[in-house]
Each structure stands twice: as structure tokens, then as C-alpha cells.
Design an enzyme around this catalytic site. Structure first.
Site, PDB file in Angstrom:
ATOM      1  N   GLY A  26      27.828  92.483  43.939  1.00 29.03           N
ATOM      2  CA  GLY A  26      28.145  91.471  44.936  1.00 29.03           C
ATOM      3  C   GLY A  26      27.082  90.468  45.277  1.00 29.03           C
ATOM      4  N   PRO A  49      25.753  95.309  39.707  1.00 28.57           N
ATOM      5  CA  PRO A  49      25.730  93.853  39.726  1.00 28.57           C
ATOM      6  C   PRO A  49      26.434  93.248  38.511  1.00 28.57           C
ATOM      7  CG  PRO A  49      23.607  94.690  39.016  1.00 28.57           C
ATOM      8  CD  PRO A  49      24.448  95.892  39.373  1.00 28.57           C
ATOM      9  N   ARG A 101      27.707  89.198  38.544  1.00 25.39           N
ATOM     10  CA  ARG A 101      27.354  87.777  38.603  1.00 25.39           C
ATOM     11  C   ARG A 101      25.846  87.535  38.616  1.00 25.39           C
ATOM     12  NH1 ARG A 101      30.869  84.213  41.054  1.00 25.39           N
ATOM     13  NH2 ARG A 101      31.709  85.931  42.275  1.00 25.39           N
ATOM     14  N   ARG A 142      37.234  78.868  37.469  1.00 22.00           N
ATOM     15  CA  ARG A 142      36.770  79.078  38.838  1.00 22.00           C
ATOM     16  C   ARG A 142      36.936  77.852  39.747  1.00 22.00           C
ATOM     17  NH1 ARG A 142      32.061  80.589  40.197  1.00 22.00           N
ATOM     18  NH2 ARG A 142      32.851  82.023  41.774  1.00 22.00           N
ATOM     19  N   TYR A 167      39.024  79.110  42.741  1.00 27.47           N
ATOM     20  CA  TYR A 167      38.258  79.384  43.976  1.00 27.47           C
ATOM     21  C   TYR A 167      37.667  78.123  44.592  1.00 27.47           C
ATOM     22  CZ  TYR A 167      38.105  83.850  41.419  1.00 27.47           C
ATOM     23  OH  TYR A 167      38.415  84.964  40.687  1.00 27.47           O
ATOM     24  N   CYS A 193      47.298  69.996  31.570  1.00 25.95           N
ATOM     25  CA  CYS A 193      48.321  69.253  32.303  1.00 25.95           C
ATOM     26  C   CYS A 193      48.561  69.803  33.704  1.00 25.95           C
ATOM     27  CB  CYS A 193      49.608  69.267  31.499  1.00 25.95           C
ATOM     28  SG  CYS A 193      49.329  68.561  29.883  1.00 25.95           S
ATOM     29  N   GLU A 194      47.531  69.765  34.526  1.00 27.78           N
ATOM     30  CA  GLU A 194      47.644  70.166  35.928  1.00 27.78           C
ATOM     31  C   GLU A 194      46.580  69.415  36.699  1.00 27.78           C
ATOM     32  OE1 GLU A 194      47.846  74.041  37.388  1.00 27.78           O
ATOM     33  OE2 GLU A 194      48.662  74.900  35.556  1.00 27.78           O
ATOM     34  N   TYR A 245      32.053  85.322  34.946  1.00 31.82           N
ATOM     35  CA  TYR A 245      33.444  84.959  35.227  1.00 31.82           C
ATOM     36  C   TYR A 245      33.789  83.590  34.629  1.00 31.82           C
ATOM     37  CZ  TYR A 245      32.523  88.779  38.430  1.00 31.82           C
ATOM     38  OH  TYR A 245      32.133  89.988  38.963  1.00 31.82           O
TER      39      TYR A 245
HETATM   40  N1  LLP Z   1      31.839  96.429  41.196  1.00 34.02           N
HETATM   41  C1  LLP Z   1      33.146  96.312  41.457  1.00 34.02           C
HETATM   42  C2  LLP Z   1      33.936  97.511  41.739  1.00 34.02           C
HETATM   43  C3  LLP Z   1      33.737  95.043  41.464  1.00 34.02           C
HETATM   44  O1  LLP Z   1      35.036  94.920  41.729  1.00 34.02           O
HETATM   45  C4  LLP Z   1      32.936  93.900  41.184  1.00 34.02           C
HETATM   46  C5  LLP Z   1      33.516  92.569  41.180  1.00 34.02           C
HETATM   47  C6  LLP Z   1      31.582  94.087  40.901  1.00 34.02           C
HETATM   48  C7  LLP Z   1      31.051  95.364  40.935  1.00 34.02           C
HETATM   49  C8  LLP Z   1      30.654  92.957  40.559  1.00 34.02           C
HETATM   50  O2  LLP Z   1      30.524  92.021  41.573  1.00 34.02           O
HETATM   51  P1  LLP Z   1      29.459  90.825  41.360  1.00 34.02           P
HETATM   52  O3  LLP Z   1      28.078  91.438  41.327  1.00 34.02           O
HETATM   53  O4  LLP Z   1      29.778  90.147  40.087  1.00 34.02           O
HETATM   54  O5  LLP Z   1      29.673  89.959  42.526  1.00 34.02           O
HETATM   55  N2  LLP Z   1      36.366  86.427  39.469  1.00 34.02           N
HETATM   56  C9  LLP Z   1      35.638  86.270  40.710  1.00 34.02           C
HETATM   57  C10 LLP Z   1      34.785  87.459  41.018  1.00 34.02           C
HETATM   58  C11 LLP Z   1      35.570  88.741  41.139  1.00 34.02           C
HETATM   59  C12 LLP Z   1      34.700  89.907  41.438  1.00 34.02           C
HETATM   60  C13 LLP Z   1      35.498  91.156  41.406  1.00 34.02           C
HETATM   61  N3  LLP Z   1      34.729  92.347  41.518  1.00 34.02           N
HETATM   62  C14 LLP Z   1      34.788  84.997  40.652  1.00 34.02           C
HETATM   63  O6  LLP Z   1      34.811  84.327  39.619  1.00 34.02           O
HETATM   64  O7  LLP Z   1      34.137  84.647  41.626  1.00 34.02           O
END
Ligand code: LLP
Length: 425
Positions: free
Chosen positions: A251, A287, A289, A325, A329, A355-356, A383
Site C-alpha cells: 500500500g 509492496p 506499486r 489508470r 482512477y 473510441c471513448e 498496474y
Molecule cells: N496486498 C494485497 C492483498 C493487495 O490487494 C494489494 C493491492 C497489495 C498487496 C499491493 O498494494 P500496493 O503496494 O501496490 O499498493 N489497480 C490499482 C491498485 C489496486 C491495488 C489492489 N491491491 C491501481 O492501479 O491503482
């Protein structure tokens, strides 16, 4: 306030994934990469990925931290192999992700399996491979896993993913730790489920975890979640249910043109390790992202420009199918034309060919450009490709990895034949 001022005074190029003023990453010219591999093209800086991984471990404490890369962020085999060589395990959410880890040569014992609705087949594959931990998200899943494992004569290592009801203060689509979200087991239900799991011969309780969301910018929600999960862990230990690890999820956000990040990976891991303190619990993090996001760029070329009804449009060959994204988002990437210096006045809507109207990367953005110019969309290592699709029957981009000043293709561009390879006439 300080942070905001600092952010504003920083040039946009500092946000650009290690790209220098000459439009090079790791000594490799991005314009040359487009000439060699075509566009749109995803480019990753392997050294930057390693740097982020090592930053998590640079917490300065005599404690161990195990990272499981949330591979949904970027599941290219070469990226998985690079991270496995650094010592990363993997957080998976599907049978396909497990197959990718194994194909990349990753260690199944270092895999944790998250996800709200694991199928029997996925549980069987993960048990057969010998993964390190199932992060179980409901009573029904716990029971099903016990049955599947028992039928296979296996013992499933389990942790409950609890929902600590914490507001991660991020985009609602990527906030996962609040009571109303579908994820995890309510904190108050967890003790009874642990008591049940602890006496199942086909289950072995190994830990407890949570994950509260993505692109989180401050420490407070992480600490709040950690405190809830650790309180639960203490209560379980007091009952005689021993745990080996606490997994505080992923996160951590990355810096973008809109989001200044004062919280670094080392700050986060140090603060969480301190919270765990003297408890005999290993800390796990997942982690995604923050390991790969700012180590990746999407390169595109200008197809046309046009002016109409008082607006100037720059039309790229990259589109929402390549990088969804902005459409999904509403993120607004900080684009750069590396073929041409900014004229200081132009403002354009930067769009793709799909086409959007949602196929828009930026509106009224300070950029100029002409046909053939290379435009960089930075911060797209997470992502990006992993969410790409073939919408509008567009083949997905190629991917290139730069390491030690060398660029190599890690996924060839799809062909038209790839588009219908699975179809039956
Ligand atoms: N662990 C679990 C159980 C998760 O569901 C996620 C992300 C992570 C770890 C990794 O989170 P990160 O460190 O990447 O924030 N597609 C969206 C992001 C969806 C994240 C879903 N879960 C975007 O492009 O912002």
C-alpha cells in the site's frame, strides 16, 4: 505545508523514473528504444527496482523483514526473476499468478496467497506447490481450505486477513481495509476462527495479516492497522495460539505530480518493525506499486495533432487499453515530450486512439508536440502493463528492461494473430 511548497518547486523531470535531461534512463536513450522496439513501449529500470527493494530493508534495525512482491502490480517473468534474485517472495491472488512465479523460478515456499474468493482448483495448485501461507478472508474459505487440504493429505499453512476498519485515505476503488469493503474477516470474528483453525488437523496457523489499501501517503493508517492486528495477535498468543508472523500488507504510495511522498520505504519498515517491538513475530510486507511504479515508463509517439472548437489535441499511439489508470482512477500523469523542448505556452489535451472520451491522459496540459515525437508517460511500472487489455483489438505493447546500461526485450509486442489465437471459427 512545507511538503507542498517543496513539491511545487521541484521540476517535473524529477518525477520521471530516473530519466535525465537528455531523455535517457540508465544511460539508454528512450528515443532510440522507440526506434528499435516501436511504440507504445513499456520500459523498466531494473536498477531502480532493486533500489526500492533494498530501501525497504534499509531500516537500520537488527530485525528481519520479509517482502512479498504484490505481483499484480507487474507480473512480467523477468521482473519476477529480478526480484526473486533480490530475495523477494510473492503475494499472489490467482492460480495464474502462482503459475507465473513458478515459471519465473520463484520459490513456492516464499509465496503468500491473498484473495477473497480462491477456487478449489487454486487451493489445490497452491497446496501441491507448497506455498508459504494462505491469507484466508472468510469463515467459508477457511472451512473449504481445511477440506481441500484434508482430501489431498496436506496441511495448509494459514493466516487470517483481518479487516481492521481503517480509512487509508486513498481513492475509494483502492481502499480495502474499511468495514464496508469486501476484504478480510471482521476483527471481532477472528478469535473464534483462529480457535477453530488451531484444532483442524489439515490446517497450521502461521500468522495474521491485513492490507488496507493502495497509494497510501502517510504513516498513520499503517500504524492504526498495525495496532489492531498486533492487539489481536497478543490476545491469540495469550490463549495459546502461537503465531509466527504478522503481515501488514502493501500500500505504500509513490510520488507523482499530484502526490508528494514524504514517507519512504525505510521509514515505513522501521516504524512497523518498532511497532512489532520485542514480540517474537516476523514482519511481512506485500509492496507492489512502491517497488516498480516509478521504475517504469510508457513510451508513445504522437500520431497527429488537431485544433478544434478552441481546444488543441495531441493524439498518441498509446491508449487506455495500454494504460487504463487515467480512465479508471482519474490519475493525471505528468507527460513529457522527449523529442522537443516545451515552448512555454502550449496547453493540449493528450488523448489516445481508442473510441471513448475516457481515453484521455491529460487535459489542458503544458506540452507541445508534432507527429512522430516521443512522449513519455512516467510512473507506469505498476498496474500499467498488468492492467492492459486488447480493447479495440489493439495488440498489447512490448516491454523492455534496462539493467547495467543495457536494454533487452522482456516481452515481444503482440501480433494481430495473437489477438485471435484462442478463438475458434
Ligand atoms: N496486498 C494485497 C492483498 C493487495 O490487494 C494489494 C493491492 C497489495 C498487496 C499491493 O498494494 P500496493 O503496494 O501496490 O499498493 N489497480 C490499482 C491498485 C489496486 C491495488 C489492489 N491491491 C491501481 O492501479 O491503482
Amino acid at each position: 505545508m512545507m511538503a507542498r511548497q517543496r513539491r511545487r518547486s521541484r521540476p517535473v523531470s524529477e518525477f520521471l523514473s530516473g530519466m535525465d535531461a537528455q531523455g535517457c534512463v540508465g544511460g539508454v536513450s528512450l528515443v532510440d528504444l522507440v526506434a528499435e522496439f516501436g511504440s507504445p513501449l513499456y520500459v523498466y529500470d531494473g536498477d531502480a527496482i532493486r533500489g526500492q527493494f533494498r530501501a525497504y530493508l534499509a531500516h537500520g534495525l537488527p530485525r528481519e523483514l520479509q517482502l512479498h512482491f504484490a505481483m499484480k502490480a507487474n507480473s512480467n517473468l523477468a521482473i519476477l526473476r529480478l526480484l526473486a534474485a533480490e530475495g523477494a517472495g510473492f503475494d499472489i491472488v490467482s492460480g495464474g499468478e502462482l503459475a507465473r512465479v513458478l515459471q519465473a523460478g520463484g520459490d513456492a515456499a516464499q509465496v503468500v496467497f491473498s484473495g477473497v474468493a480462491k477456487s478449489d482448483a487454486e487451493m489445490q495448485a497452491a497446496l501441491a506447490a507448497g506455498i508459504g501461507c494462505f491469507n484466508v478472508e472468510s469463515a467459508a474459505e477457511l472451512q473449504c481450505l481445511a477440506e481441500v487440504a484434508s482430501a489431498m493429505g496436506k496441511v495448509a499453512p494459514v493466516a487470517l486477513r483481518v479487516n481492521p476498519d481503517v480509512d487509508a485515505k486513498t481513492h475509494p476503488y483502492i481502499s480495502t481495509g474499511m468495514r464496508e469493503n469486501k476484504f478480510g474477516v471482521a476483527l471481532e470474528d477472528a478469535p473464534a476462527l483462529y480457535r477453530w483453525a488451531a484444532v483442524q488437523p489439515s490446517l497450521r496457523v502461521v500468522g495474521v495479516g491485513c492490507h488496507i489499501g493502495s497509494q497510501i501517503r502517510s504513516l498513520a493508517p499503517f500504524l492504526q492497522a498495525a495496532d489492531s492486528v498486533l492487539t489481536l495477535a497478543d490476545a491469540l498468543v495469550a490463549e495459546g495460539i502461537a503465531l509466527g508472523h504478522v503481515d501488514l500488507g502493501g500500500g505504500l504510495g509513490i510520488e507523482t505530480a499530484d502526490d508528494f511522498m514524504a514517507l519512504t520505504p525505510a521509514d515505513l519498515s522501521r516504524a512497523l518493525l518498532e511497532r512489532v517491538g520485542e514480540r517474537p513475530l516476523r514482519l511481512h510486507l506485500q509492496p507492489g506499486r512502491s517497488l516498480v511504479g516509478n521504475a517504469g515508463l510508457l513510451l508513445s509517439q504522437v500520431v497527429f495533432r488537431k485544433s478544434q472548437s478552441g481546444r488543441d489535441f495531441l493524439m498518441l499511439d498509446a491508449a487506455m487499453n495500454d494504460y487504463v489508470r487515467p480512465a479508471l482512477y482519474q490519475v493525471r500523469p505528468s507527460l513529457v515530450n522527449v523529442s522537443r523542448p516545451y515552448d512555454g505556452v502550449s496547453r493540449m489535451d493528450v488523448v489516445g486512439p481508442v473510441c471513448e472520451s475516457s481515453d484521455t491522459f491529460a487535459r489542458d496540459f503544458p506540452i507541445c508536440g508534432e507527429r512522430g515525437d516521443v512522449v513519455v508517460i512516467p510512473g507506469t511500472g505498476a498496474y500499467g502493463f498488468s492492467m492492459a487489455s486488447n480493447y479495440n483489438s489493439r495488440p498489447r505493447p512490448a516491454e523492455v528492461l534496462i539493467e547495467g546500461g543495457q536494454a533487452r526485450l522482456i516481452r515481444r509486442r503482440e501480433t494481430f494473430a495473437d489477438l485471435w489465437a484462442q478463438e475458434v471459427l
